[in-house]
Design an enzyme around this catalytic site. Structure first.
Site, PDB file in Angstrom:
ATOM      1  N   ASP A  59     -34.661  35.776 -34.394  1.00  0.00           N
ATOM      2  CA  ASP A  59     -34.332  35.323 -33.038  1.00  0.00           C
ATOM      3  C   ASP A  59     -32.909  34.769 -33.102  1.00  0.00           C
ATOM      4  O   ASP A  59     -32.662  33.729 -33.716  1.00  0.00           O
ATOM      5  CB  ASP A  59     -35.333  34.258 -32.584  1.00  0.00           C
ATOM      6  CG  ASP A  59     -35.143  33.913 -31.110  1.00  0.00           C
ATOM      7  OD1 ASP A  59     -34.122  34.319 -30.535  1.00  0.00           O
ATOM      8  OD2 ASP A  59     -36.023  33.231 -30.548  1.00  0.00           O
ATOM      9  N   LYS A  70     -26.592  31.624 -23.701  1.00  0.00           N
ATOM     10  CA  LYS A  70     -25.831  30.456 -24.145  1.00  0.00           C
ATOM     11  C   LYS A  70     -24.374  30.820 -24.419  1.00  0.00           C
ATOM     12  O   LYS A  70     -23.471  30.172 -23.914  1.00  0.00           O
ATOM     13  CB  LYS A  70     -26.447  29.863 -25.413  1.00  0.00           C
ATOM     14  CG  LYS A  70     -27.948  29.909 -25.481  1.00  0.00           C
ATOM     15  CD  LYS A  70     -28.632  28.906 -24.584  1.00  0.00           C
ATOM     16  CE  LYS A  70     -30.140  29.100 -24.684  1.00  0.00           C
ATOM     17  NZ  LYS A  70     -30.923  28.138 -23.981  1.00  0.00           N
ATOM     18  N   TRP A 109     -39.659  26.977 -31.267  1.00  0.00           N
ATOM     19  CA  TRP A 109     -39.536  26.985 -29.803  1.00  0.00           C
ATOM     20  C   TRP A 109     -40.936  27.215 -29.219  1.00  0.00           C
ATOM     21  O   TRP A 109     -41.615  28.174 -29.631  1.00  0.00           O
ATOM     22  CB  TRP A 109     -38.594  28.127 -29.429  1.00  0.00           C
ATOM     23  CG  TRP A 109     -38.275  28.303 -27.986  1.00  0.00           C
ATOM     24  CD1 TRP A 109     -37.898  27.338 -27.097  1.00  0.00           C
ATOM     25  CD2 TRP A 109     -38.251  29.543 -27.269  1.00  0.00           C
ATOM     26  NE1 TRP A 109     -37.643  27.901 -25.872  1.00  0.00           N
ATOM     27  CE2 TRP A 109     -37.863  29.254 -25.956  1.00  0.00           C
ATOM     28  CE3 TRP A 109     -38.528  30.868 -27.601  1.00  0.00           C
ATOM     29  CZ2 TRP A 109     -37.736  30.227 -24.969  1.00  0.00           C
ATOM     30  CZ3 TRP A 109     -38.405  31.841 -26.643  1.00  0.00           C
ATOM     31  CH2 TRP A 109     -38.008  31.525 -25.335  1.00  0.00           C
TER      32      TRP A 109
HETATM   33  C1  LMR Z   1     -34.611  25.864 -24.700  1.00  0.00           C
HETATM   34  O1  LMR Z   1     -35.219  25.954 -25.763  1.00  0.00           O
HETATM   35  O2  LMR Z   1     -34.469  24.810 -24.083  1.00  0.00           O
HETATM   36  C2  LMR Z   1     -33.939  27.081 -24.115  1.00  0.00           C
HETATM   37  O3  LMR Z   1     -34.074  28.151 -24.980  1.00  0.00           O
HETATM   38  C3  LMR Z   1     -34.384  27.359 -22.734  1.00  0.00           C
HETATM   39  C4  LMR Z   1     -35.787  27.897 -22.682  1.00  0.00           C
HETATM   40  O4  LMR Z   1     -35.960  28.986 -22.117  1.00  0.00           O
HETATM   41  O5  LMR Z   1     -36.718  27.255 -23.167  1.00  0.00           O
END
Ligand code: LMR
Length: 401
Positions: free
Chosen positions: A214, A249, A133
């Site tokens: 996470d 979520k 992420w």
């Molecule tokens: C995502 O990865 O799209 C979600 O976790 C929202 C975010 O905050 O990035």
């Protein structure tokens, strides 16, 4: 001149939330947004869950004060989160060696974890999966960590590259932070098998690493307990770790910013001491948490009937995501788009990574008004009857070029 010179050049837009802004501003009548990880129903709406509405009704009827929350949140919320992570009677719970703090979202939990570790003089290296992420490196980088990648998914067979991952992590120093995605890996949708989790847990012991799990998508993969299949491989008797939970979520409480940081220490005394330092990190950051989302979660989890209903709602979201995966694969395969799409049907959680080039992702946006993240990460939970065809047509057009 008072502001730093660097701040006079605009920062690049956020790689995920910036796309939502660009999508909103896009005037084209037919446009598709599969960027940020948000569940929608088949009409394209992100509904408030009925259990959440019911909890809010009850809260409104009984609320008497808006007093500050404790720095680490209410005891009832902290216990409810703990019991969602661990099975009843789990060794960690029985030993009282975990301490949970209420944080604003999973992102807040990650930032509090980073601040706590820096504050306590922990080694400042964090290992993150490549890819991960995009906010992970940003959070830990800005908190003062050196961010090192470990290989994660084999580009060919779309499975965890476990040997390459473990080989890279063999370079980690004792005390280094190892960031793991508990389930529904973001962005790949590829999770380790039980055997792979065991091997990761062995490495954590051998190298004496500190895992930070996470856990933002509990219940979106195979089920609430099934998605905690990493637990016993990583949280072994006596081992210490951190867990960042999010209820954005699984309770669809995106805007309420509700999450938690759980510290697991070697014994109850160490957990309680660590918690006192986490509270310092929280106090210096946002003082104490916002109450509304946590009250909702506590109300639902504390009432057996509401909890049972929430689990049905969660199963409904999960089932729709699984079905969307099937629909996605069918749409890509029926257009003969080059690539091996079948594995996407069996991955976990909200995301699938199509493996597109920067140019292809830009062409999707510029020529077809289709918004996806990075190397073609799509929010599978955002697929609807209305957008699957324009989406797959656009992928066919840019991949076929
Ligand atoms: C995502 O990865 O799209 C979600 O976790 C929202 C975010 O905050 O990035």
């Amino acid at each position: 001149m008072a502001l730093p010179v660097a701040s006079r050049t605009p920062a690049p837009p956020d790689p995920i939330l910036g796309l939502a802004e660009a999508f909103r501003a896009d005037p084209r009548p037919v446009k598709v947004n599969l960027s940020s990880g948000v569940y929608v129903d088949d009409t394209g709406i992100t509904p408030v869950l009925p259990t959440v509405l019911e909890a809010e009704r009850r809260m409104l009827a009984t609320e008497t004060t808006k007093l500050y929350k404790p720095i680490d949140g209410d005891a009832a919320y902290r216990a409810a989160v703990r019991d969602l992570i661990f099975t009843p009677g789990h060794e960690i719970v029985a030993a009282g060696r975990s301490a949970t703090s209420h944080t604003p979202g999973g992102t807040g939990a990650l930032r509090v974890a980073a601040d706590f570790l820096v504050q306590e003089g922990a080694p400042r290296t964090v290992w993150v999966s490549d890819p991960t992420w995009p906010n992970h490196p940003q959070i830990f980088g800005l908190a003062g960590f050196r961010v090192r990648p470990y290989p994660y998914v084999h580009p060919g067979d779309r499975h965890v590259s476990i040997d390459a991952m473990l080989a890279a992590l063999a370079e980690a120093e004792p005390g280094d932070l190892l960031l793991l995605h508990g389930s529904c890996h973001n962005p790949t949708g590829v999770d380790p098998s039980q055997e792979e989790w065991r091997r990761i847990g062995d490495l954590v012991e051998e190298r004496d690493l500190l895992p930070l799990v996470d856990f933002a998508y509990q219940g979106f993969g195979d089920g609430l307990r099934e998605d905690a299949d990493w637990l016993d491989a990583i949280a072994r008797p006596g081992r210490e770790l951190l867990i960042a939970s999010s209820f954005s979520k699984n309770f669809a409480l995106y805007s309420e910013r509700v999450g938690a940081l759980t510290v697991v220490a070697k014994d109850a005394e160490s957990a309680s001491s660590a918690q006192s330092h986490v509270k310092v990190a929280i106090r210096a950051n946002y003082s104490n948490p916002p109450s509304h989302g946590a009250e909702i979660v506590t109300t639902i989890l504390g009432d057996p009937a509401l909890r049972a209903q929430w689990e049905v709602e969660l199963a409904g979201m999960r089932g729709r995501i699984h079905e969307n995966r099937r629909v996605l694969v069918e749409a890509l395969e029926s257009r003969d788009i080059p690539g091996d799409w079948a594995p996407l049907a069996h991955q976990r959680g909200m995301f699938a990574l199509l493996g597109l080039s920067k140019e292809q992702v830009a062409a999707l946006r510029e020529e077809h008004a289709v918004y996806v993240v990075g190397a073609g990460r799509i929010n599978v939970a955002g697929i609807t009857k209305a957008n699957i065809d324009p989406f797959a047509d656009a992928v066919a057009a840019v991949v076929g070029k």
